[in-house]
Design a protein around this motif. Sequence first.
Motif, short mmCIF file in Angstrom:
data_model
loop_
_atom_site.label_atom_id
_atom_site.label_comp_id
_atom_site.label_asym_id
_atom_site.label_seq_id
_atom_site.Cartn_x
_atom_site.Cartn_y
_atom_site.Cartn_z
N ILE A 34 32.03 39.92 74.28
CA ILE A 34 32.40 40.39 73.09
C ILE A 34 33.96 40.16 72.64
N ASP A 35 34.65 40.76 73.72
CA ASP A 35 36.29 40.56 73.31
C ASP A 35 36.51 39.10 73.25
N LEU A 36 35.92 38.26 73.81
CA LEU A 36 36.51 36.85 73.85
C LEU A 36 35.94 36.34 72.31
N VAL A 37 34.54 36.80 71.80
CA VAL A 37 34.07 36.25 70.56
C VAL A 37 34.69 37.11 69.54
N ALA A 38 35.34 38.49 69.71
CA ALA A 38 35.79 39.16 68.63
C ALA A 38 37.46 38.34 68.51
N LEU A 39 38.00 37.83 69.61
CA LEU A 39 39.32 37.22 69.70
C LEU A 39 39.17 35.79 68.62
N SER A 40 38.04 35.18 68.91
CA SER A 40 37.71 34.02 68.30
C SER A 40 37.42 34.13 66.73
N LEU A 41 36.67 35.18 66.53
CA LEU A 41 36.46 35.41 65.02
C LEU A 41 37.65 35.95 64.36
N LYS A 42 38.48 36.79 65.22
CA LYS A 42 39.68 37.24 64.18
C LYS A 42 40.58 36.10 64.28
N HIS A 43 40.64 35.05 65.11
CA HIS A 43 41.48 33.94 64.72
C HIS A 43 40.91 33.10 63.71
N ILE A 44 39.79 32.89 63.61
CA ILE A 44 39.12 32.34 62.28
C ILE A 44 39.32 33.17 60.86
N LEU A 45 39.06 34.21 61.00
CA LEU A 45 39.24 35.36 59.93
C LEU A 45 40.81 35.05 59.26
N LEU A 46 41.76 34.98 60.32
CA LEU A 46 43.06 34.96 59.93
C LEU A 46 43.51 33.59 59.10
N GLN A 47 42.76 32.68 59.70
CA GLN A 47 42.93 31.30 59.28
C GLN A 47 42.40 31.15 57.81
N ALA A 48 40.98 31.85 57.76
CA ALA A 48 40.47 31.76 56.49
C ALA A 48 41.26 32.46 55.49
N GLN A 49 42.04 33.66 55.86
CA GLN A 49 42.73 34.50 55.07
C GLN A 49 44.05 33.53 54.63
N GLU A 50 44.59 32.79 55.61
CA GLU A 50 45.56 32.06 55.06
C GLU A 50 45.31 30.94 54.12
N HIS A 51 44.08 30.43 54.37
CA HIS A 51 43.74 29.37 53.40
C HIS A 51 43.37 29.85 52.33
N ARG A 52 42.87 31.00 51.80
CA ARG A 52 42.52 31.57 50.79
C ARG A 52 44.02 31.90 50.08
N GLN A 53 44.80 32.24 50.40
CA GLN A 53 46.21 32.68 49.98
C GLN A 53 46.77 31.43 49.58
N THR A 54 46.63 30.08 50.33
CA THR A 54 47.35 29.07 50.05
C THR A 54 46.65 28.45 48.73
N LEU A 55 45.31 28.59 48.83
CA LEU A 55 44.35 28.04 47.76
C LEU A 55 44.81 28.89 46.44
N GLU A 56 44.71 30.20 46.39
CA GLU A 56 45.45 31.04 45.41
C GLU A 56 46.81 30.62 45.03
N GLN A 57 47.70 30.38 45.90
CA GLN A 57 48.97 29.95 45.40
C GLN A 57 48.94 28.49 44.45
N LEU A 58 48.13 27.67 45.08
CA LEU A 58 48.04 26.11 44.60
C LEU A 58 47.13 26.54 43.29
N GLN A 59 46.33 27.31 43.08
CA GLN A 59 45.82 27.52 41.96
C GLN A 59 46.62 28.08 40.62
N SER A 60 47.42 29.06 41.13
CA SER A 60 48.25 29.55 40.39
C SER A 60 49.56 28.72 39.82
N GLN A 61 49.87 27.60 41.01
CA GLN A 61 50.96 26.78 40.56
C GLN A 61 50.11 25.71 39.55
#
Length: 284
Positions: free
Chosen positions: A84-111
Amino acid sequence: MKVPLVYLELAQPGSDPHSPSKGILYRDPQGIPAGEPFNPDVGSEQWPFHESFLLQTEQGIRLADLHLLDCHPRQLSSFEREQIDLVALSLKHILLQAQEHRQTLEQLQSQLQDSRSTAARYQQIFENAVEGIFQTTLEGKYLVANPALAHIFGYESPEDLMHNVSDIGTQIYSDPEQRAEFIQRMLREGQVVNFEHQVCCKDGRLIWISLNARTIYNDQGDPLYFEGFVTDITASRQLKERQQQLEEARRESEHRFLQLAENTQQLFWITTLYSKELIYVSPA
């Protein structure tokens, strides 16, 4: 690790933390039939076994909660918890990447929105400008023209101007030699300021314009095209010419008067109207 149901409870930024979105990561078709609805109430009697694991950033910001649910009571082994710790670590990494992508997308949309707003403002300025605005090839064909430029040259629209004028030097300039001079200066100096010359309108009228332009280059320093502004100065040019004519006429009149006054044998003088002060007395 084998449980009938695993789902992820996401923490949505800016949303109600008490109603986060949930996504099923695993559903055992034998333990929970596909047709049976998912009850998100983890505290209900349907799930005697429930374990949750917090996924958060290094700064302590909650990303999600990982839930394990089972219809029967049970205990997780050490090996299962390591999994579970390994799965949680992978999910955390995926969620952080998704968060970064979402922020980048929001910035691009704003620009993009800012770029569209800026483009709309420039388009409005371009369409409503009093001066003629243009871009032309070095060979003398219009690439861009605004309504004011078409109006100055007597054309119905920018499309009419660009469609019917294929050689500016012979169709717009009244003197093609001035077009050659303009090109030489643009290539030598990169710009011209207040370049006044006469042009021929669509209906044959000759008018005077003042031209301010610059040369646009590519990354290698080669000239690509010319762009600039055109102002109709016909009225001011005519007024200037009329003033010059009046000045020449005044000087000619004074010259004739002096010749007449200095050569007459009669006494001749000029005084002011009120003080009778002498202004001129003839030699006689």
